[in-house]
Design an enzyme around this catalytic site. Structure first.
Site, PDB file in Angstrom:
ATOM      1  N   GLU A   1       0.848  -1.148  -0.046  1.00 49.30           N
ATOM      2  CA  GLU A   1       0.075   0.182  -0.104  1.00 49.30           C
ATOM      3  C   GLU A   1       0.982   1.279  -0.054  1.00 49.30           C
ATOM      4  O   GLU A   1       1.881   1.298   0.832  1.00 49.30           O
ATOM      5  CB  GLU A   1      -0.927  -0.106   1.308  1.00 49.30           C
TER       6      GLU A   1
ATOM      7  N   ASN B   1      -6.740   6.507  -1.574  1.00 51.43           N
ATOM      8  CA  ASN B   1      -5.638   5.404  -1.577  1.00 51.43           C
ATOM      9  C   ASN B   1      -5.776   4.334  -2.516  1.00 51.43           C
ATOM     10  O   ASN B   1      -6.766   3.395  -2.136  1.00 51.43           O
ATOM     11  CB  ASN B   1      -5.976   5.331  -0.043  1.00 51.43           C
TER      12      ASN B   1
ATOM     13  N   LYS C   1      -9.368   2.499  -2.012  1.00 50.64           N
ATOM     14  CA  LYS C   1      -9.701   2.055  -0.502  1.00 50.64           C
ATOM     15  C   LYS C   1     -10.825   2.676   0.033  1.00 50.64           C
ATOM     16  O   LYS C   1     -11.118   3.889   0.092  1.00 50.64           O
ATOM     17  CB  LYS C   1      -8.486   2.424   0.415  1.00 50.64           C
TER      18      LYS C   1
ATOM     19  N   GLU D   1      -5.820   8.933   7.838  1.00 50.92           N
ATOM     20  CA  GLU D   1      -6.446   8.511   6.705  1.00 50.92           C
ATOM     21  C   GLU D   1      -7.586   9.281   5.978  1.00 50.92           C
ATOM     22  O   GLU D   1      -8.086   9.544   5.092  1.00 50.92           O
ATOM     23  CB  GLU D   1      -6.442   6.955   6.181  1.00 50.92           C
TER      24      GLU D   1
ATOM     25  N   CYS E   1      -5.141  -2.944   2.895  1.00 49.25           N
ATOM     26  CA  CYS E   1      -4.873  -2.829   4.063  1.00 49.25           C
ATOM     27  C   CYS E   1      -6.020  -3.071   4.890  1.00 49.25           C
ATOM     28  O   CYS E   1      -6.393  -4.040   5.469  1.00 49.25           O
ATOM     29  CB  CYS E   1      -4.214  -1.397   4.370  1.00 49.25           C
TER      30      CYS E   1
ATOM     31  N   ASN F   1       0.022  -1.145   5.462  1.00 49.67           N
ATOM     32  CA  ASN F   1       0.854  -0.332   6.272  1.00 49.67           C
ATOM     33  C   ASN F   1       0.501  -0.454   7.790  1.00 49.67           C
ATOM     34  O   ASN F   1      -0.540   0.431   8.092  1.00 49.67           O
ATOM     35  CB  ASN F   1       1.174   1.235   5.920  1.00 49.67           C
TER      36      ASN F   1
END
Ligand code: CDT
Length: 312
Positions: free
Chosen positions: A47, A106, A123, A142, A168, A193
């Site tokens: 990612e 993302n 994402k 995020e 993720c 991550n």
């Protein structure tokens, strides 16, 4: 008929905040060349693989934030990765922060062995919060820097099978796996991550690696799919991140796993046809699912069914 494929998780160690993209790309090319020597046909990078994982710190200046994002893919800096992949005939998965007009995501892409982008995912399950929480040793912002993805959960025909993408935090949500499974995914690719320490719930810090593999193995088994999951690992800008990059079989078994928190290639020979062992039997969706009793899963949380803890 067996459908063999040799796949690799290309784990990256930390990327320093001042490390140029060209350096990250050079590290990825080195892993890709190693993969080629080992007969790999698909390499999965992490990612947000081009920079340090910037949601771990707070920024207000949009220009400063935007320097972590890609406005085009491939770009001048990532073109060498695409060129090397095409030269070697290797498909790859890459995660990066994407700007599309005013929107920031993302994002992950699957690039075919001919260098063309064959699938893209943005994402959906963005962890964390929007404002600075200075008591924390590092942030999880995020929700500040990215919008929720708008491409659903794609599964495409590629590499002789059905390939799905997620990113993720998505791996912790069984709904994601089932939506991919319902599209007959046979191979799910994802990068992560994941900090070793969760400042909000430090009592489970020692379980971070376990929860990673637990989620991946359950998602694989319950949907009869292979999984290639790749970490960016190690101590990056003050945040220690787990490794444990791995390849999981549709039986839920981990068939290859990283042993370091640095740049490392994890390789497995898989047979996509083995997904049938699970999907034709214990998880034969047509024979055994009871979707009329699952409707609550697709409904928002309501006052009648309140969240146990209110959302931030
Ligand atoms: N990148 C990412 O999604 N990380 C989250 C951190 C969660 S913190 C509890 C993850 O799910 O690994």
């Amino acid at each position: 008929m067996p459908r063999p494929l040799t796949v690799a998780a290309a784990q990256l160690g930390p990327i320093a905040d001042d490390e140029p993209r060209a350096s990250a790309v050079a590290r990825m090319i080195a892993l890709m060349e190693k993969a080629h020597r080992r007969g790999v046909e698909l390499v999965v990078f992490p990612e947000a693989a081009l920079t340090a994982f910037f949601p771990h710190w707070y920024m207000e200046d949009q220009a400063a934030i935007d320097r972590y994002f890609e406005t085009e893919m491939p770009s001048a800096e990532t073109q060498p990765l695409f060129d090397k992949a095409r030269e070697l005939g290797i498909a790859f998965h890459l995660g990066y922060a994407e700007i599309d007009g005013e929107h920031r995501y993302n994002t992950a892409i699957l690039v075919g062995p001919d260098g063309t982008i064959v699938s893209k995912y943005r994402k959906v399950h963005l962890p964390g919060y929007r404002e600075n929480e200075p008591w924390r040793p590092f942030q999880n912002l995020e929700k500040r820097y990215f919008e929720r993805g708008n491409l659903g959960f794609p599964v495409v025909d590629a590499l002789g099978g059905r390939v799905g993408l997620c990113i993720c935090n998505d791996r912790r949500w069984p709904e994601v796996w089932r939506i991919l499974g319902l599209q007959n995914a046979e191979l799910v690719l994802l990068g992560y991550n994941t900090p070793q320490h969760d400042p909000a719930s430090p009592a489970i810090d020692h379980l971070q690696d376990f929860h990673n593999h637990l989620s991946l193995q359950a998602g694989a088994y319950q949907n009869g799919t292979y999984v290639v999951a790749t970490a960016k690992a190690g101590l990056e800008e003050g945040c220690e991140m787990i490794g444990g990059s791995c390849i999981v079989a549709p039986t839920g078994e981990i068939i290859a796993v990283a042993s370091t928190r640095g740049d490392e290639l994890v390789v497995a020979d898989i047979d996509l046809d083995r997904c049938k062992e699970i999907r034709s039997n214990i998880f034969n969706f047509t024979a055994h699912r009871q979707p009329d009793l699952y409707t609550a899963i697709a409904e928002p949380m309501t006052a009648a069914r309140p969240a146990p803890v209110p959302a931030k």
